[in-house]
Write a protein that holds these residues in place. Structure first.
Motif, short mmCIF file in Angstrom:
data_model
loop_
_atom_site.label_atom_id
_atom_site.label_comp_id
_atom_site.label_asym_id
_atom_site.label_seq_id
_atom_site.Cartn_x
_atom_site.Cartn_y
_atom_site.Cartn_z
N UNK A 1 -10.64 15.68 -3.83
CA UNK A 1 -9.32 15.24 -4.10
C UNK A 1 -9.06 14.30 -3.24
N UNK A 2 -9.25 14.46 -1.79
CA UNK A 2 -8.71 13.39 -0.79
C UNK A 2 -9.33 12.12 -0.97
N UNK A 3 -10.52 12.11 -1.57
CA UNK A 3 -11.39 10.65 -1.55
C UNK A 3 -10.63 9.93 -2.90
N UNK B 1 -1.14 9.08 1.99
CA UNK B 1 -1.54 9.08 3.32
C UNK B 1 -2.34 7.50 3.33
N UNK B 2 -3.03 7.37 2.28
CA UNK B 2 -4.05 6.03 2.07
C UNK B 2 -3.11 4.66 2.02
N UNK B 3 -2.00 4.87 1.14
CA UNK B 3 -0.99 3.90 1.12
C UNK B 3 -0.41 3.51 2.76
N UNK C 1 0.79 -1.28 -0.02
CA UNK C 1 0.12 0.03 -0.06
C UNK C 1 0.78 1.33 -0.15
N UNK C 2 1.87 1.14 0.66
CA UNK C 2 2.72 2.41 0.86
C UNK C 2 3.50 2.50 -0.48
N UNK C 3 4.05 1.33 -1.12
CA UNK C 3 4.66 1.79 -2.29
C UNK C 3 3.80 2.08 -3.42
N UNK C 4 2.59 1.76 -3.31
CA UNK C 4 1.59 2.11 -4.44
C UNK C 4 1.28 3.58 -4.28
#
Length: 419
Positions: A301-303, A253-255, A105-108
């Motif tokens: 944009x956040x979504x 952040x989501x990653x 997730x972080x890498x993506x």
């Protein structure tokens, strides 16, 4: 820029509609070609597929610079560039699963968020370059960037073994089968629909396809809505900048958050993003000032960042790394029609009612419905796991000397043995 380049057709009342199809066709081809791209990715690998796509996109952009015909650009930019972009884009999502597992997730998120560093200032850069050197030379500058992409895609070095199906291609003996059976076998070999056997994937794909029906409406109509409602033409450039900047932040952040959430519970991030996206779309007509629209753009944009980044990790969780390419490809293919149809439907509502209020109310409904559908996926997955545990317990009672690892297909990772 495209309309101004067609100097002789400026008096055509349908010119805006005709030129809009050039970009829309390219965007549609990125999604429509995704199932085919997944086949190429499985058969010839991420590196060759991405390099081939970048080469096709390079040819499309370069050839677009040598013509002013709108019909020719439908093919060179809309078809060639759109198709090539699809072939270059999708392997970049799949190749991450070869290198990362715990931090996928972080890498993506880093990869997706980095694209916003270019996509946010790119429209302003292209506008300045277009005024200075013209549209034809601007296409040539963009083609040079795609040429660089060909060499960058050479760094994709797959680590996972070939897919299970491709290892058995040479073991089939078609001599004892009819021509119809052989044709059907070849179709199944290339169009692998095994991912649709998973109930959780079917629900997830249907939910996302439903949610994206109104997804592009804010991106395509928000600036026009501000110009029409608030007569704001000098500061309207702030809206796409806010959308792009917050999307980049949301992807990063989501990653990181997605890596902290185990298993399919990551889907709840998509549920929250779609629900909030739909509510924000419905809030647009309630704004009484330009500042309120800016605040809504920040949330939109956040979504977008949360939805985009977490999509590939969820696909890996649902079907495993060996079938992730097919899962992503079919999903993007299902997204093509609703994503393309949402914007014209919103435009029809604007023409019919004389304002964009109904268009944004319409854009808010599908994400909410899709989010509700997605919220069912973890529950269904949990029930399936409980059923498998009960069945495995019965099997152990009946056959205590059974092999521990069971029968694994060649090339499938051992981490999927318990499924």
């Amino acid at each position: 820029m495209l309309q101004s380049d067609l100097g002789e057709g400026e008096n055509d009342p349908a010119l805006e509609f005709k030129t809009a199809w050039v970009g829309s066709l390219a965007m549609g081809m990125i999604f429509f070609c995704s199932p085919i791209v997944s086949i190429f990715t499985d058969r010839i690998g991420c590196r060759t597929t991405a390099a081939l796509g970048a080469a096709i996109a390079f040819i499309g952009l370069l050839s677009s610079s040598f013509t002013k015909s709108l019909e020719v650009r439908y093919f060179t930019y809309g078809i060639l560039f759109g198709c090539g972009s699809s072939f270059a884009f999708q392997p970049s999502l799949v190749i991450l699963g070869h290198y990362f597992k715990r931090r996928l997730g972080l890498a993506n998120g880093i990869v997706a968020g980095s694209s916003c560093l270019i996509s946010v200032p790119l429209p302003f850069f292209l506008k300045m370059v277009g005024k200075a050197i013209g549209l034809a030379h601007t296409f040539q500058v963009l083609s040079a960037l795609m040429l660089i992409q060909i060499f960058l895609s050479m760094t994709y070095r797959p680590i996972l073994p070939p897919s299970c199906d491709s290892q058995h291609d040479g073991q089939e003996k078609p001599g004892s089968r009819s021509l119809r059976q052989q044709c059907w076998s070849q179709m199944r070999k290339y169009f692998n629909l095994r991912v649709f056997r998973r109930k959780t994937y079917r629900i997830w794909a249907f939910g996302i396809a439903t949610a994206v029906l109104g997804y592009f409406v804010p991106y395509m109509h928000l600036v026009k809505y501000v110009e029409k409602e608030f007569k704001e033409t000098k500061k309207d450039w702030i809206l796409p900048v806010c959308l792009g900047a917050m999307s980049g932040l949301g992807r990063l952040v989501s990653g990181r958050i997605g890596d902290c959430i185990p298993g399919l519970k990551k889907i709840y991030l998509q549920v929250a993003s779609f629900m909030l996206f739909g509510i924000m779309c419905m809030m647009v007509p309630q704004c009484r000032g330009f500042e309120g629209v800016i605040v809504i753009c920040l949330f939109l944009g956040l979504c977008d960042g949360f939805f985009t980044t977490i999509m590939a990790p969820i696909a890996f969780e649902l079907v495993g790394p060996m079938q992730a390419s097919q899962a992503i490809g079919y999903l993007m293919g299902l997204m093509a029609v609703p994503m393309t149809a949402g914007t014209p439907i919103a435009g029809y509502f604007n023409d019919y009612f004389g304002n964009y209020h109904a268009a944004f109310y319409f854009a808010g409904v599908p994400p909410i419905v899709g989010g509700l559908v997605l919220s069912v996926v973890p529950l269904v997955h949990q029930r399936m796991l409980q059923k498998q545990r009960l069945d495995s317990g019965k099997d152990k009672m009946l056959a205590p000397e059974a092999v521990v690892n069971g029968e694994l297909l060649p090339g499938c990772p051992a981490s999927e043995a318990h499924i």
